[in-house]
Design an enzyme around this catalytic site. Structure first.
Site, PDB file in Angstrom:
ATOM      1  N   HIS A  37       0.846  -1.212   0.000  1.00 50.76           N
ATOM      2  CA  HIS A  37       0.000   0.000   0.000  1.00 50.76           C
ATOM      3  C   HIS A  37       0.877   1.257   0.000  1.00 50.76           C
ATOM      4  O   HIS A  37       0.589   2.235  -0.691  1.00 50.76           O
ATOM      5  CB  HIS A  37      -0.877   0.042   1.257  1.00 50.76           C
ATOM      6  CG  HIS A  37      -1.852  -1.086   1.387  1.00 50.76           C
ATOM      7  ND1 HIS A  37      -1.721  -2.073   2.334  1.00 50.76           N
ATOM      8  CD2 HIS A  37      -2.982  -1.386   0.694  1.00 50.76           C
ATOM      9  CE1 HIS A  37      -2.737  -2.920   2.243  1.00 50.76           C
ATOM     10  NE2 HIS A  37      -3.521  -2.533   1.242  1.00 50.76           N
ATOM     11  N   ILE A 178       4.391  -5.675  -4.681  1.00 50.98           N
ATOM     12  CA  ILE A 178       5.497  -5.693  -3.708  1.00 50.98           C
ATOM     13  C   ILE A 178       5.449  -7.031  -2.972  1.00 50.98           C
ATOM     14  O   ILE A 178       4.378  -7.477  -2.538  1.00 50.98           O
ATOM     15  CB  ILE A 178       5.366  -4.508  -2.719  1.00 50.98           C
ATOM     16  CG1 ILE A 178       5.313  -3.181  -3.482  1.00 50.98           C
ATOM     17  CG2 ILE A 178       6.507  -4.519  -1.707  1.00 50.98           C
ATOM     18  CD1 ILE A 178       6.513  -2.881  -4.348  1.00 50.98           C
TER      19      ILE A 178
HETATM   20  P1  AMP Z   1      -6.587  -3.627  -0.406  1.00 51.96           P
HETATM   21  O1  AMP Z   1      -6.398  -2.866   0.861  1.00 51.96           O
HETATM   22  O2  AMP Z   1      -6.178  -5.052  -0.318  1.00 51.96           O
HETATM   23  O3  AMP Z   1      -7.955  -3.418  -1.003  1.00 51.96           O
HETATM   24  O4  AMP Z   1      -5.571  -2.999  -1.444  1.00 51.96           O
HETATM   25  C1  AMP Z   1      -5.550  -1.632  -1.724  1.00 51.96           C
HETATM   26  C2  AMP Z   1      -4.671  -1.391  -2.910  1.00 51.96           C
HETATM   27  O5  AMP Z   1      -3.356  -1.854  -2.629  1.00 51.96           O
HETATM   28  C3  AMP Z   1      -5.135  -2.152  -4.169  1.00 51.96           C
HETATM   29  O6  AMP Z   1      -4.971  -1.325  -5.297  1.00 51.96           O
HETATM   30  C4  AMP Z   1      -4.204  -3.338  -4.192  1.00 51.96           C
HETATM   31  O7  AMP Z   1      -4.008  -3.872  -5.487  1.00 51.96           O
HETATM   32  C5  AMP Z   1      -2.925  -2.707  -3.664  1.00 51.96           C
HETATM   33  N1  AMP Z   1      -2.024  -3.745  -3.143  1.00 51.96           N
HETATM   34  C6  AMP Z   1      -2.337  -4.722  -2.261  1.00 51.96           C
HETATM   35  N2  AMP Z   1      -1.266  -5.525  -2.064  1.00 51.96           N
HETATM   36  C7  AMP Z   1      -0.269  -5.045  -2.841  1.00 51.96           C
HETATM   37  C8  AMP Z   1       1.082  -5.443  -3.087  1.00 51.96           C
HETATM   38  N3  AMP Z   1       1.617  -6.502  -2.498  1.00 51.96           N
HETATM   39  N4  AMP Z   1       1.815  -4.720  -3.966  1.00 51.96           N
HETATM   40  C9  AMP Z   1       1.280  -3.636  -4.590  1.00 51.96           C
HETATM   41  N5  AMP Z   1       0.010  -3.204  -4.392  1.00 51.96           N
HETATM   42  C10 AMP Z   1      -0.759  -3.899  -3.533  1.00 51.96           C
END
Ligand code: AMP
Length: 283
Positions: A37, A178
């Site tokens: 994030h 990541i």
């Molecule tokens: P979430 O809180 O899981 O809904 O994710 C919020 C944002 O963070 C979304 O756009 C996800 O794709 C991104 N995200 C989650 N995990 C990762 C990661 N490991 N690397 C890059 N972006 C991520």
């Protein structure tokens, strides 16, 4: 860092900033933040004048109520991480701010095949929920650039579809996944894995790399089968592992050796469902 809980107050503030010529970057999240994030927040601070991050665990995108109930919440730590990363604004709405007409009166979206394949197939209604929350958040924030992670490959496609469908004047920027040192893609759900499970979970990335390294033009059934077996033998319950056209997510059965590919998988370790993907770079 300014904290908003009300949609109208946030919109008013951001409108004033935009009138002054400040460009707005937006990072929507469900909290339980990790370095994945934070990379999105950094991409936003580096490319826009004002970075907004939202934390909202969206009930309409959880097809499994148990998953929603167990979703980790670490708000104090999240706020510290966001402030350290240089976010300017945090939006912490409650359900009423996002769904003022109630959860029964939500919009529906025409998503075509994106809704019925891969995540759409195994999580019915999930992408409707994603569109409902992202559409509402985009209306509130009106960002110039929206930053999302490639970790959720199909979600990025769905959101691009939403942007196109409603001609929303926001550019979607996809940021690379990541990973932990082991290769495991960072995810809020990883918090629910034991240390042993975390080590096992790295097999997902190794399997995706195996596909990338072993793939040859022709029928892909064999390599797909071997990849699924690897996951099963490592202790996963596999929802799917598919090799798809990277541009439209059509499942590829026979590869011409030219079209761009992405391998995507979703698998359970215990009761934790993990997803990952890897774009196949071939020389
Ligand atoms: P979430 O809180 O899981 O809904 O994710 C919020 C944002 O963070 C979304 O756009 C996800 O794709 C991104 N995200 C989650 N995990 C990762 C990661 N490991 N690397 C890059 N972006 C991520």
């Amino acid at each position: 860092m300014i904290l908003f809980k009300e949609a109208a107050a946030l919109s008013g503030y951001l409108e004033k900033q935009q009138k002054k010529g400040v460009s707005i970057g937006f990072v929507p999240t469900m909290g339980a933040l990790h370095q994945g994030h934070i990379t999105l927040v950094t991409a936003s601070t580096e490319n826009t004048g004002l970075t907004v991050c939202s934390i909202f665990v969206n009930p309409t995108q959880f097809n499994d109520p148990a998953d929603f109930k167990k979703y980790p919440i670490t708000i104090e730590k999240d706020l510290k991480m966001l402030s350290d990363a240089g976010a300017d604004v945090v939006f912490l709405p409650d359900v009423k701010e996002i769904y003022p007409d109630g959860l029964e009166k939500v919009r529906t979206y025409s998503l075509g095949h994106l809704e019925t394949i891969l995540e759409g197939k195994y999580r019915p209604g999930h992408f409707q929920g994603v569109c409902q929350v992202v559409h509402r958040l985009l209306e509130i924030v009106s960002p110039d650039i929206l930053f999302m992670g490639q970790k959720d490959y199909q979600q990025c496609m769905v959101v691009q579809h939403l942007i196109d469908l409603y001609a929303i004047p926001t550019r979607l920027v996809k940021c690379s996944t990541i990973r932990e040192e082991s290769g495991l893609a960072m995810s809020s759900r990883n918090m629910r894995l034991s240390d042993t499970e975390r080590q096992k979970a790295a097999e997902i990335y190794r399997t995706l790399q195996y596909v990338e390294q072993s793939i040859l033009p022709g029928d892909l059934a064999d390599i797909k089968g071997k990849a699924i077996d690897r996951l099963i033998n490592a202790g996963f319950r596999v929802d799917y592992l598919e090799i798809c056209d990277a541009n439209n997510l059509n499942i590829i059965e026979t590869w011409d050796g030219k079209s761009p590919l992405v391998t995507l998988t979703a698998a359970f370790l215990g009761d934790v469902r993990l997803i990952d993907n890897l774009v196949i770079i071939h020389s």
